[in-house]
Scaffold this active site. Structure first.
Site, mmCIF file in Angstrom:
data_model
loop_
_atom_site.group_PDB
_atom_site.id
_atom_site.type_symbol
_atom_site.label_atom_id
_atom_site.label_comp_id
_atom_site.label_asym_id
_atom_site.label_seq_id
_atom_site.Cartn_x
_atom_site.Cartn_y
_atom_site.Cartn_z
ATOM 1 C CG ASP A 169 -19.007 -9.949 -59.399
ATOM 2 O OD1 ASP A 169 -19.684 -10.969 -59.168
ATOM 3 O OD2 ASP A 169 -19.459 -8.965 -60.010
ATOM 4 N NE ARG A 229 -29.453 1.503 -56.086
ATOM 5 C CZ ARG A 229 -30.555 2.061 -56.573
ATOM 6 N NH1 ARG A 229 -31.291 2.835 -55.805
ATOM 7 N NH2 ARG A 229 -30.908 1.872 -57.823
ATOM 8 C CD GLU A 258 -29.832 9.071 -51.653
ATOM 9 O OE1 GLU A 258 -30.637 9.195 -52.606
ATOM 10 O OE2 GLU A 258 -28.689 8.620 -51.789
ATOM 11 C CG HIS A 277 -28.506 9.572 -55.678
ATOM 12 N ND1 HIS A 277 -29.256 8.686 -54.948
ATOM 13 C CD2 HIS A 277 -28.123 8.885 -56.788
ATOM 14 C CE1 HIS A 277 -29.331 7.529 -55.586
ATOM 15 N NE2 HIS A 277 -28.642 7.628 -56.701
#
Length: 527
Positions: A169, A229, A258, A277
């Site tokens: 990160d 995601r 989706e 999901h």
């Protein structure tokens, strides 16, 4: 006042409105003219993902004060239209953090112990005990790509299970990572060291497909978990890597499209665990997002501050016209500075000189932070950027001086880690025309929009011509160029404003020349 709810939310959220004395009207699954009619006299609109809140909706609702999203994503809400119509948009960004983190851990266990596969076979009458040899997580290494709110929660939970945590990160400090028990490493090291890799980044042009065939090959024998995601992990590559044994397994809760189509390659691979999901699908999470959204709607209707407002400037309306032109300038300076530094940011300094130093600049500083964190946080804005900085352990300082050398006002954004820093300085020319006028002390005059290439190179004959030739060979037109140097024969910095983006292979071709110290491509707002 009238609160219109067009998607089902938990009853606890509806009770918040009623307890505050507001009228609640539910109109689920309305669209088109029915939605326009229903919202025409509403003071507040509460939605989830099922209602498209468009410019037409805002135009039809003259009394609308706020749109509350009971959840995180606001892709279904036209925030620009909301701002134009003076409507606040607020969401519930933390309501499902715990639920998403718990589902991630559950999916890791499911993949490691083949729980769904064994369940199906036993339900079918097979006692397949000898066919499954699971993997323990204790003593294994968890790689976390994206150490934001959900990533941090996953790291804490898995650390308590005896896992070693490494994380990639570039926008979190080493100190904050250490507090979470995580070791910050570069992207390749995160992949290579991870026995389990979990993804927690937003889907942006930079993260789309960031884990594909080449990256998966570095994780031999490992597991990939994606509950963030769809589209971040290449689905075809992931399916192939599990099927051919490169990976031991995978678990996926989110998909590029989706609802997922029946021919998605992940559905055909036995050792890939899939769920539709479900990351936020817990009773507690749904109640939390409903009540958080409701609390913000009630606050807005009472004229009080809205904590998670995505588009509401926190500044006196009489002062706003004076600082408004600096918001985009500061955001751009932050975006450019962060991308030029190119790695982890530990401190941010925003300095104001000249006339702008006389104003209340909290919102300008927040806009600079928005630019800095935008590549990482898919939903960052000037309201929540300071909190994101705090969560990531980034120290933010602000300084002012009434004098500005050569300019009426200057805004300088400096980002740094323990070893390096990068400063970008901007100003407004006549007519509020924004300019980048200094980069790390080099004097330039760059228009901060569109596509930009910033090159550091040796001050030698032919370098600018070389870069221009490479760009030209790839049909990339130069709209403007601004060159500065330290001394004759020393190091120079050149900013190219371009009509087109610079693909990675073109940037690498430029950087491969020995005279080029580095070349950075930066995409800016082209409006």
């Amino acid at each position: 006042m009238k609160v219109l709810v067009t998607d089902p939310i938990a009853d606890a959220g509806l009770d918040v409105f009623r307890d505050a004395g507001h009228e609640v009207e539910t109109a689920y699954e309305v669209s088109g003219d029915e939605l326009l009619s229903a919202v025409s006299d509403a003071n507040a609109l509460v939605v989830r993902s099922g209602t498209e809140v468009t410019e037409e909706v805002f135009a039809a609702a003259p009394d609308l004060v706020i749109v509350g999203r009971a959840g995180i994503g606001v892709d279904n809400i036209d925030i620009d239209a909301a701002t134009e119509h003076g409507v606040i948009v607020a969401n519930a960004p933390e309501g499902n953090v715990r639920a998403a983190a718990e589902h991630t851990v559950a999916m890791a266990f499911a993949a490691a112990r083949s729980i769904p596969q064994a369940h199906i076979r036993l339900k079918g009458g097979e006692w397949a005990k000898g066919d499954y040899l699971g993997t323990e997580v204790n003593g294994k290494t968890l790689g976390v790509v994206g150490l934001g709110r959900v990533g941090q929660e996953v790291a804490k939970k898995c650390g308590s299970l005896g896992m070693d945590i490494v994380a990639f990160d570039p926008y979190i400090s080493e100190e904050r990572a250490a507090q979470l028990g995580a070791e910050l490493v570069d992207f390749d090291a995160c992949l290579e060291r991870a026995d389990f890799l979990t993804v927690h980044t937003p889907l942006t042009p930079e993260t789309e497909g960031m884990i594909a065939e080449e990256e998966l090959a570095k994780m031999a024998g490992g597991y990939v978990i994606n509950c963030a995601r769809g589209g971040i992990v290449d689905e075809a590559a992931l399916a192939a890597a599990v099927e051919d044994g490169t990976l031991a397994g995978a678990a996926v809760d989110v998909f590029a499209e989706e609802p997922v189509s029946s021919d998605n390659p992940l559905l055909a691979v036995e050792d890939v665990v899939v769920t539709p999901h479900l990351g936020a699908s817990t009773e507690a999470a749904q109640e939390k997002v409903a009540t958080v959204a409701a609390d913000q709607v009630v606050a807005a209707l009472a004229g009080e501050p809205v904590l998670n407002a995505l588009n509401a400037p926190s500044v006196d309306e009489t002062a706003f016209p004076r600082i408004e032109p600096y918001l985009d300038l500061a955001e751009t300076a932050g975006l450019v500075a962060a991308q030029l530094l190119g790695h982890r940011i530990e401190t941010v300094e925003v300095r104001y000189e000249g006339d702008i130093a006389e104003e209340e600049v909290d919102l300008v500083t927040a806009s600079a932070l928005k630019g800095i964190f935008e590549p990482l946080e898919w939903q960052v804005n000037a309201v929540n950027a300071p909190r994101i900085a705090q969560e990531r352990g980034v120290e933010v300082t602000e300084s002012k001086s009434s004098r500005a050398e050569d300019f009426q006002s200057l805004v300088t954004v400096t980002v740094s880690d323990a070893d390096e820093s990068c400063s970008v300085c901007g100003t407004l020319f006549t007519g509020n025309d924004p300019r980048i006028v200094r980069i790390d002390g080099y004097r330039v005059d760059a228009i901060p929009h569109g596509h930009m290439l910033v090159a550091r190179n040796q001050d030698a004959p032919g370098v600018i011509g070389f870069i221009g030739t490479v760009l030209g060979n790839h049909d990339i037109n130069i709209a403007g160029m601004f060159n500065a140097r330290e001394t004759i024969g020393g190091q120079a910095l050149t900013v190219y404003n371009l009509d087109d983006p610079v693909p990675e292979d073109v940037r690498e071709e430029i950087e491969a020349d020995g005279r080029i110290v580095e070349a950075r491509y930066i995409a800016l707002n082209s409006e």
